[in-house]
Design a protein around this motif. Structure first.
Motif, PDB file in Angstrom:
ATOM      1  N   PRO A   1       0.529  -1.548   0.040  1.00 45.50           N
ATOM      2  CA  PRO A   1       0.108  -0.380  -0.012  1.00 45.50           C
ATOM      3  C   PRO A   1       0.881   1.063   0.069  1.00 45.50           C
ATOM      4  O   PRO A   1       0.561   2.206  -0.652  1.00 45.50           O
ATOM      5  CB  PRO A   1      -0.703   0.235   1.529  1.00 45.50           C
ATOM      6  N   SER A   2       2.490   1.319   0.838  1.00 44.09           N
ATOM      7  CA  SER A   2       2.857   2.275   0.762  1.00 44.09           C
ATOM      8  C   SER A   2       3.009   2.741  -0.525  1.00 44.09           C
ATOM      9  O   SER A   2       3.406   3.651  -1.387  1.00 44.09           O
ATOM     10  CB  SER A   2       4.010   1.916   1.432  1.00 44.09           C
ATOM     11  N   THR A   3       3.674   1.958  -1.460  1.00 41.92           N
ATOM     12  CA  THR A   3       3.908   2.791  -3.255  1.00 41.92           C
ATOM     13  C   THR A   3       2.860   2.808  -4.101  1.00 41.92           C
ATOM     14  O   THR A   3       3.021   3.744  -4.620  1.00 41.92           O
ATOM     15  CB  THR A   3       4.054   0.708  -3.918  1.00 41.92           C
ATOM     16  N   LEU A   4       1.277   2.285  -3.576  1.00 41.63           N
ATOM     17  CA  LEU A   4       0.659   3.007  -4.355  1.00 41.63           C
ATOM     18  C   LEU A   4       0.015   4.254  -3.711  1.00 41.63           C
ATOM     19  O   LEU A   4      -0.429   5.158  -4.285  1.00 41.63           O
ATOM     20  CB  LEU A   4      -0.794   2.195  -4.287  1.00 41.63           C
ATOM     21  N   LEU A   5       0.022   4.595  -2.700  1.00 44.02           N
ATOM     22  CA  LEU A   5      -0.055   5.948  -1.688  1.00 44.02           C
ATOM     23  C   LEU A   5       0.664   7.156  -2.654  1.00 44.02           C
ATOM     24  O   LEU A   5       0.730   7.788  -2.512  1.00 44.02           O
ATOM     25  CB  LEU A   5      -0.058   5.542  -0.373  1.00 44.02           C
ATOM     26  N   LYS A   6       2.277   6.042  -2.417  1.00 48.34           N
ATOM     27  CA  LYS A   6       3.484   7.273  -3.360  1.00 48.34           C
ATOM     28  C   LYS A   6       2.544   7.580  -4.777  1.00 48.34           C
ATOM     29  O   LYS A   6       2.953   8.715  -5.093  1.00 48.34           O
ATOM     30  CB  LYS A   6       4.756   7.003  -3.136  1.00 48.34           C
ATOM     31  N   ILE A   7       2.457   6.303  -5.133  1.00 50.07           N
ATOM     32  CA  ILE A   7       1.170   6.662  -6.639  1.00 50.07           C
ATOM     33  C   ILE A   7       1.004   8.326  -6.551  1.00 50.07           C
ATOM     34  O   ILE A   7       0.081   8.985  -7.708  1.00 50.07           O
ATOM     35  CB  ILE A   7       2.043   5.897  -7.313  1.00 50.07           C
ATOM     36  N   TYR A   8      -0.680   8.229  -5.980  1.00 50.35           N
ATOM     37  CA  TYR A   8      -1.357   8.304  -5.688  1.00 50.35           C
ATOM     38  C   TYR A   8      -0.959   9.961  -5.084  1.00 50.35           C
ATOM     39  O   TYR A   8      -2.126  10.750  -5.513  1.00 50.35           O
ATOM     40  CB  TYR A   8      -2.782   8.186  -4.589  1.00 50.35           C
ATOM     41  N   LEU A   9       0.167  10.494  -4.139  1.00 44.20           N
ATOM     42  CA  LEU A   9       0.702  11.258  -4.050  1.00 44.20           C
ATOM     43  C   LEU A   9       0.782  11.655  -4.800  1.00 44.20           C
ATOM     44  O   LEU A   9       1.054  13.139  -4.932  1.00 44.20           O
ATOM     45  CB  LEU A   9       1.129  11.304  -2.525  1.00 44.20           C
ATOM     46  N   TYR A  10       1.880  11.600  -5.701  1.00 39.46           N
ATOM     47  CA  TYR A  10       2.141  12.358  -6.643  1.00 39.46           C
ATOM     48  C   TYR A  10       1.575  13.069  -7.793  1.00 39.46           C
ATOM     49  O   TYR A  10       1.046  13.843  -7.995  1.00 39.46           O
ATOM     50  CB  TYR A  10       3.477  11.037  -7.198  1.00 39.46           C
ATOM     51  N   GLY A  11       0.683  12.365  -7.925  1.00 45.32           N
ATOM     52  CA  GLY A  11      -0.991  11.738  -8.786  1.00 45.32           C
ATOM     53  C   GLY A  11      -1.550  13.731  -8.164  1.00 45.32           C
ATOM     54  O   GLY A  11      -1.517  14.186  -9.078  1.00 45.32           O
ATOM     55  N   TYR A  12      -2.239  13.942  -7.176  1.00 43.24           N
ATOM     56  CA  TYR A  12      -2.261  14.645  -6.561  1.00 43.24           C
ATOM     57  C   TYR A  12      -1.464  16.105  -6.485  1.00 43.24           C
ATOM     58  O   TYR A  12      -2.054  16.948  -6.566  1.00 43.24           O
ATOM     59  CB  TYR A  12      -2.554  14.620  -4.203  1.00 43.24           C
ATOM     60  N   LEU A  13      -0.012  15.657  -5.491  1.00 45.62           N
ATOM     61  CA  LEU A  13       0.615  16.979  -5.984  1.00 45.62           C
ATOM     62  C   LEU A  13       0.893  17.621  -7.923  1.00 45.62           C
ATOM     63  O   LEU A  13       1.376  19.039  -7.170  1.00 45.62           O
ATOM     64  CB  LEU A  13       2.257  15.974  -5.583  1.00 45.62           C
ATOM     65  N   ASN A  14       1.076  16.617  -8.602  1.00 45.67           N
ATOM     66  CA  ASN A  14       1.047  17.381  -9.847  1.00 45.67           C
ATOM     67  C   ASN A  14      -0.570  17.166 -10.318  1.00 45.67           C
ATOM     68  O   ASN A  14      -0.559  17.343 -12.218  1.00 45.67           O
ATOM     69  CB  ASN A  14       1.727  16.563 -10.419  1.00 45.67           C
ATOM     70  N   ARG A  15      -1.349  17.195 -10.139  1.00 50.37           N
ATOM     71  CA  ARG A  15      -2.724  16.982 -10.290  1.00 50.37           C
ATOM     72  C   ARG A  15      -3.259  16.015 -11.563  1.00 50.37           C
ATOM     73  O   ARG A  15      -3.227  16.449 -12.437  1.00 50.37           O
ATOM     74  CB  ARG A  15      -2.995  18.806 -10.831  1.00 50.37           C
ATOM     75  N   LEU A  16      -2.690  14.653 -11.350  1.00 57.04           N
ATOM     76  CA  LEU A  16      -2.737  14.126 -12.509  1.00 57.04           C
ATOM     77  C   LEU A  16      -4.066  12.855 -11.720  1.00 57.04           C
ATOM     78  O   LEU A  16      -4.290  12.670 -10.198  1.00 57.04           O
ATOM     79  CB  LEU A  16      -1.916  13.337 -12.608  1.00 57.04           C
ATOM     80  N   GLN A  17      -5.235  13.458 -12.163  1.00 55.19           N
ATOM     81  CA  GLN A  17      -6.354  12.160 -11.529  1.00 55.19           C
ATOM     82  C   GLN A  17      -7.065  10.885 -12.192  1.00 55.19           C
ATOM     83  O   GLN A  17      -6.969  10.050 -11.682  1.00 55.19           O
ATOM     84  CB  GLN A  17      -7.182  13.325 -11.512  1.00 55.19           C
ATOM     85  N   SER A  18      -6.280  11.125 -13.352  1.00 55.02           N
ATOM     86  CA  SER A  18      -6.459  10.054 -14.267  1.00 55.02           C
ATOM     87  C   SER A  18      -5.460   8.888 -13.712  1.00 55.02           C
ATOM     88  O   SER A  18      -4.389   8.706 -13.832  1.00 55.02           O
ATOM     89  CB  SER A  18      -6.058   9.888 -15.830  1.00 55.02           C
ATOM     90  N   SER A  19      -5.942   6.732 -13.210  1.00 50.75           N
ATOM     91  CA  SER A  19      -5.394   6.337 -13.305  1.00 50.75           C
ATOM     92  C   SER A  19      -4.563   5.560 -14.616  1.00 50.75           C
ATOM     93  O   SER A  19      -3.709   5.818 -14.518  1.00 50.75           O
ATOM     94  CB  SER A  19      -6.056   4.437 -12.543  1.00 50.75           C
ATOM     95  N   ARG A  20      -4.772   5.729 -15.300  1.00 51.38           N
ATOM     96  CA  ARG A  20      -4.381   5.118 -16.470  1.00 51.38           C
ATOM     97  C   ARG A  20      -2.687   6.903 -16.999  1.00 51.38           C
ATOM     98  O   ARG A  20      -2.037   5.734 -17.581  1.00 51.38           O
ATOM     99  CB  ARG A  20      -5.223   5.593 -18.133  1.00 51.38           C
ATOM    100  N   ARG A  21      -3.725   7.436 -16.755  1.00 50.60           N
ATOM    101  CA  ARG A  21      -1.665   8.393 -16.863  1.00 50.60           C
ATOM    102  C   ARG A  21      -1.190   7.845 -16.094  1.00 50.60           C
ATOM    103  O   ARG A  21       0.442   8.331 -16.069  1.00 50.60           O
ATOM    104  CB  ARG A  21      -2.802  10.635 -16.830  1.00 50.60           C
TER     105      ARG A  21
END
Length: 99
Positions: free
Chosen positions: A13-33
């Motif tokens: 889960p920490s790996t997926l949380l890192k990706i999720y936070l990266y997307g949030y901070l870089n305004r990437l909302q799409s899972s495909r993106r």
């Protein structure tokens, strides 16, 4: 439900949380993106140890874990209170949230 012993092990889960936070901070909302970014972006590759979960895994994590815990805004709010983020690095939740 117990997962079968065959097949690949799940992502931590920490790996997926890192990706999720990266997307949030870089305004990437799409899972495909986010999946594409994990495969091509050097800093995200470094952050997650060159793991690249597919979009369905990222979407399921977002649906199951992140939303259940109050979402990334509560995590980022706690980090902001601790002084780990500054305003220029963290978008406000009102500006970046389109939900």
């Amino acid at each position: 439900m117990t997962p079968a012993t065959t097949g690949r092990p799940g992502y931590h889960p920490s790996t997926l949380l890192k990706i999720y936070l990266y997307g949030y901070l870089n305004r990437l909302q799409s899972s495909r993106r986010l999946e594409r970014e994990a495969q091509r972006n050097i800093e995200l590759m470094w952050l997650v140890g060159r793991l690249a979960p597919d979009f369905k895994t990222i979407a399921d994590f977002r649906k199951d874990k992140a939303r259940r815990s109050g979402g990334v805004s509560s995590v980022c709010g706690a980090c902001r209170q601790l002084g780990l983020f500054t305003e220029r690095w963290l978008p406000s939740t009102a500006a970046s949230s389109k939900r």
